[in-house]
Design a protein around this motif. Structure first.
Motif, short mmCIF file in Angstrom:
data_model
loop_
_atom_site.label_atom_id
_atom_site.label_comp_id
_atom_site.label_asym_id
_atom_site.label_seq_id
_atom_site.Cartn_x
_atom_site.Cartn_y
_atom_site.Cartn_z
N ILE A 27 0.85 -1.20 0.00
CA ILE A 27 0.00 0.00 0.00
C ILE A 27 0.88 1.24 0.00
CG2 ILE A 27 -1.64 1.34 1.39
CD1 ILE A 27 -2.82 -1.41 2.30
N ALA A 28 1.93 1.24 0.81
CA ALA A 28 2.83 2.39 0.87
C ALA A 28 3.54 2.59 -0.48
CB ALA A 28 3.86 2.20 1.98
N LEU A 30 2.40 1.68 -3.48
CA LEU A 30 1.40 2.19 -4.40
C LEU A 30 1.15 3.68 -4.17
CD1 LEU A 30 -0.72 1.78 -6.62
CD2 LEU A 30 -2.29 0.97 -4.83
N ASP A 31 1.02 4.09 -2.92
CA ASP A 31 0.80 5.51 -2.61
C ASP A 31 1.98 6.37 -3.05
OD1 ASP A 31 -1.66 4.90 -1.48
OD2 ASP A 31 -0.93 4.95 0.59
N GLU A 32 3.19 5.88 -2.80
CA GLU A 32 4.38 6.65 -3.18
C GLU A 32 4.50 6.77 -4.71
OE1 GLU A 32 9.21 6.92 -2.46
OE2 GLU A 32 8.08 5.38 -1.38
N ARG A 34 2.03 6.69 -6.83
CA ARG A 34 0.98 7.65 -7.26
C ARG A 34 1.47 9.08 -7.10
NH1 ARG A 34 -3.79 4.40 -4.46
NH2 ARG A 34 -4.55 3.25 -6.28
N LEU A 35 2.13 9.36 -6.00
CA LEU A 35 2.63 10.71 -5.74
C LEU A 35 3.76 11.11 -6.67
CD1 LEU A 35 2.71 10.78 -1.83
CD2 LEU A 35 1.21 12.11 -3.33
N HIS A 63 -2.40 -5.06 -4.38
CA HIS A 63 -1.82 -3.71 -4.40
C HIS A 63 -0.67 -3.63 -5.41
CE1 HIS A 63 -4.32 -2.97 -0.94
NE2 HIS A 63 -3.80 -4.04 -0.38
#
Length: 120
Positions: A27-28, A30-32, A34-35, A63
């Protein structure tokens, strides 16, 4: 554990998965991504190093598939994986057929020293 590096000059994203890669880490990641995806231009290269990966948790897979989809949508032109044991590549190969466009080459190397010939 994961490490994400983006090289704007070479238009390359380098993901290293090591030790145990579990759902919170996926999840981390994927979030990174995306950013930071805006740091790359279309037709970027994705290098994914699984040399020191000991366990890829089943709960992390959905994920990681989202990471693959995001890279596909953002315009990845080539994927290079470093996977020392051929049997470990089986699941990722199947996922690649589903989550990357058919024209995107996916190359698997057994060691980092093999990668340079595929970076052209």
């Amino acid at each position: 554990m994961y490490l994400l590096e983006i090289d704007r000059t070479l238009n390359r994203i380098h993901i290293t998965l090591s030790d145990r890669f579990d759902e919170p880490q996926a999840i981390a990641l994927l979030d990174e991504i995306r950013l930071r995806m805006g740091e790359l231009e279309r037709d970027f290269l994705l290098l994914c190093d699984l040399t020191t990966l000991e366990e890829f948790s089943p709960s992390a897979r959905s994920h990681f598939r989202a990471v693959m989809d995001l890279c596909n949508e953002a315009g990845v032109r080539k994927i290079i994986r470093i996977i020392p044991h051929p049997l470990d590549n089986f699941g990722l190969t199947i996922m690649s057929y589903i989550h990357y466009d058919s024209g995107i080459p996916v190359v698997t190397c057994k060691a980092l020293k093999e990668v340079s010939k595929h970076l052209k």
